[in-house]
Each structure stands twice: as C-alpha cells, then as structure tokens.
Design a protein around this motif. Structure first.
Motif, short mmCIF file in Angstrom:
data_model
loop_
_atom_site.label_atom_id
_atom_site.label_comp_id
_atom_site.label_asym_id
_atom_site.label_seq_id
_atom_site.Cartn_x
_atom_site.Cartn_y
_atom_site.Cartn_z
N GLY A 234 -38.53 99.33 137.71
CA GLY A 234 -37.07 99.28 137.69
C GLY A 234 -36.54 97.87 137.48
O GLY A 234 -35.67 97.63 136.65
N GLY A 235 -37.09 96.94 138.26
CA GLY A 235 -36.63 95.55 138.17
C GLY A 235 -36.85 94.96 136.79
O GLY A 235 -35.97 94.30 136.24
N VAL B 100 -33.29 92.62 141.28
CA VAL B 100 -33.14 93.34 142.55
C VAL B 100 -32.31 94.62 142.36
O VAL B 100 -32.67 95.69 142.88
N SER C 51 -44.06 88.40 143.18
CA SER C 51 -43.64 88.13 144.56
C SER C 51 -43.37 89.43 145.31
O SER C 51 -43.68 89.55 146.49
N TYR D 150 -37.93 99.18 150.19
CA TYR D 150 -37.34 98.55 149.01
C TYR D 150 -36.63 97.25 149.38
O TYR D 150 -36.62 96.30 148.59
N MET E 195 -41.02 87.21 139.70
CA MET E 195 -40.35 88.00 140.75
C MET E 195 -41.15 89.26 141.06
O MET E 195 -41.30 89.64 142.23
N GLY F 236 -34.59 97.09 140.46
CA GLY F 236 -35.67 97.60 141.30
C GLY F 236 -35.17 98.60 142.33
O GLY F 236 -35.78 99.65 142.56
N SER G 204 -38.73 89.90 149.23
CA SER G 204 -39.88 89.13 148.75
C SER G 204 -39.65 88.58 147.35
O SER G 204 -40.03 87.46 147.04
N ALA G 205 -39.02 89.39 146.51
CA ALA G 205 -38.73 88.92 145.15
C ALA G 205 -37.71 87.77 145.21
O ALA G 205 -37.79 86.81 144.44
N ASP H 153 -37.59 95.27 151.79
CA ASP H 153 -38.69 94.31 151.97
C ASP H 153 -39.12 93.74 150.62
O ASP H 153 -39.32 92.53 150.48
N MET H 154 -39.29 94.63 149.64
CA MET H 154 -39.73 94.15 148.32
C MET H 154 -38.67 93.26 147.67
O MET H 154 -38.99 92.23 147.08
N ALA H 155 -37.40 93.67 147.81
CA ALA H 155 -36.31 92.86 147.24
C ALA H 155 -36.28 91.48 147.89
O ALA H 155 -36.14 90.46 147.20
N PHE I 12 -40.43 100.03 142.04
CA PHE I 12 -39.55 98.85 142.19
C PHE I 12 -39.78 97.86 141.04
O PHE I 12 -38.84 97.34 140.45
#
Lengths: 189, 189
Positions: free
Chosen positions: B148-149, A146, B178, A172, B175, A149, A178-179, A174-176, B145
């Motif tokens: 980067g992650g 996270v 997801s 970002y 991840m 990202g 979700s991860a 939202d994506m974090a 994202f």
C-alpha cells in the motif's frame, strides 16, 4: 436512506446502481428520494461528506489532546485507522468510486484529502522536533507512504474476518511509526 | 496500438474511451483494431498483462540474485518501485480501472496480485530468518502495508515533477525497510 445507499453502492458499484434501486431498498417511491437529494451523485457525495465530518471531529479532538507530539501522532494514526476499519464499506466505496464525483463536489473531496495530508505532515513534523529527528526523506513522501500503507487495509479487511479492527489498527500504527521514525540500526548492507 | 490504448484509457478513463477512439488515435479503421483484439476489455487486459510479464521477469531475476536475503528484499522493493514509477500511466490506470475486467480476466489479475504478495512475504520471511528477527505483526499485514505504502506513489507521482524516479524509489524503499524491520528503539511512550 444514506445507509441503504452506502450498502447498495458498495455492493453493486456506484455506476451500476440507480436512484430507483435506493428507493426500492428502503421501500419508498423514487420521487420521495428526490425529495431529499437532487441526484445520485448527491447521495455519493453525502456519504463521503459524513466521513469528512467524522475525520474533522477526530482532527479537532487530537489537536486538543494534552499529550506529547509523538503520542499525539500515534493516537491519531490508530484512531484514524479505527475510523477506516469500522466503516470499511464506506472506505472501500471511497477509494473505488470517489472519481465519479464531478466538478465542485470532486474538488471538495480533493480539498479534504489535502487537509488530512497537511494535518498528518504537521503531526509528524512536531514529533520529529520533539525527538530531535531529522529525516532525509521529504515530509510529503513520508505522509504519502503512511497514508497508502494504512489505507491499503481497505483492500482486504472484512469486519467478519479473523482479526479485530483494534488489533489491526495497533499493528498498522506500529508499522507506520517505524516507517516515520526510521531507525539508524536497521540492517544496512 | 497498446501504447495508444494506454494513453487514451489513462487520459479519458477506460469506461469513457471507445475502440473507435483507439482506432482514431493510431489512424486506422476500427475494423483493423478488431483484427488484433476481440473487445475493448482485451486491450485493457493486455496492458496489465504486459505489466505482469515485466513483474514476473523481475521476480525471476531477484530470485536468482547472489546476495543475502536482506539485500534481496531491498533490491526487489527498489526495482519494483522503479517499474511502478517508470510506467506511471499504466500504474494509475491499473489501480483506477482494473475492476472493469470481468470473469476470467479479472481472476487472472487477482491471481497475479496474490503472486506478488506471496513473493514479497517470502522475501520478508527469509530476511527475518537471516537477521534473527521475529515480528509480532503477521506477515500478511506487513506485506499489505508495504504494498500500500509503495503503490501510493501512483496517487501523486508525475514523471515531469521535481523528484526523480530513482530518488523516490530509494526513499520509499528506506521507509518500507524501516516498517519491515520495526526497530526496538523507536520512541515508545
């Protein structure tokens, strides 16, 4: 003076910029700059220390929020992204040049990075507890993913670009999220 | 010679290391090193160019895979993470010191980065089409994202650490998948 140093380090790169350049940029003699700082490294450290003061205030504010753990996590990610994006020169300088700090100063910055990491891990852990989630991925890997990202925005974001800091921070986040809350129903083959 | 240069740049930092150090490390005269390279920057560039050759082979291999778009995406992420992790010295050197390249060499590296980005975006786009997914987040943000992650492993991974490259690659791929297939049923408040 700090603003001038940031702009200069950011543009020329820390290693290529001199204290003389900083003095020139604000129109004073080099001696006047040395009245406030002991070395060029001091300037770099103070720029990052300002960032830390902001991040610390954010962490305290988030801790005091009267909302559930999932909202707390989401709010932290989004606010933290806004700090990153609204100070994009400083963020880019940080990732590019923080290694120029030496000794105790470098240790201080490393300590701060660990603090952010621990803070994020705790927020994630609380959010998992609240939602009854158990992840097979270790917390340290989740927070690293996270952090990576979200920090990657520094690689390309320009404040005069087409997307607002607010919309990027939201996407970002939202994506974090979700991860972090890895869904069971994502495509598995 | 490339292995010695990588080890040295990685340990001392590119800017602090000299061609003389490289010659000393492999036990030859400096002149012999200059027989193969024109400058220290050549060495740095060749290290990154080796990485590109590997990445290009991976992209070609993935493109030729006879599996569905989601599997293709997942396989690429996992294989790409393994390349990153199995060459952790090179990866760390890359993110720390690639900016020391100048002119055409820096442009070449930037061009390669854009190629990886475009390749990933296409894989994501194909996977979305296959699954009937429409994301409100722009593809360029999703790929940034994910890149980067996953690249952030370079920040902490040590090949003698407790977790195997294989298990980390799997977790980070989970991840990333997801984050890409952002579920509708994740906690929303």
């Amino acid at each position: 003076m700090m603003r001038a140093a940031l702009a200069l380090f950011s543009r020329k790169g820390y290693s290529a910029a001199s204290v003389q350049d900083v003095a020139d940029a604000i129109g004073v003699l080099k001696g006047s700059v040395y009245h406030y700082i002991g070395s060029k490294e001091d300037l770099l450290f103070r720029i990052f220390d300002d960032a830390h003061v902001e991040n610390e205030a954010l962490m305290i504010e988030i801790s005091a929020l009267d909302v559930g753990p999932v909202d707390k996590l989401r709010t932290y990610l989004e606010r933290s992204l806004l700090v990153t994006l609204n100070n994009i020169e400083r963020t880019t300088l940080y990732f590019r040049d923080w290694r120029y700090l030496t000794g105790e100063r470098q240790e201080t910055i490393s300590k701060h990075r660990r603090q952010y990491d621990v803070f994020l891990r705790e927020l994630i852990s609380e959010a998992y507890k609240a939602e009854g989630v158990e992840s097979h991925v270790q917390l340290k890997h989740i927070s690293s993913f996270v952090i990576g990202g979200t920090n990657w925005v520094a690689d390309w974001f320009r404040s005069d670009g087409p997307d607002s800091a607010e919309s990027i921070a939201k996407d970002y986040t939202d994506m974090a999220m979700s991860a972090i809350f890895r869904s069971q129903d994502r495509p598995e083959h």
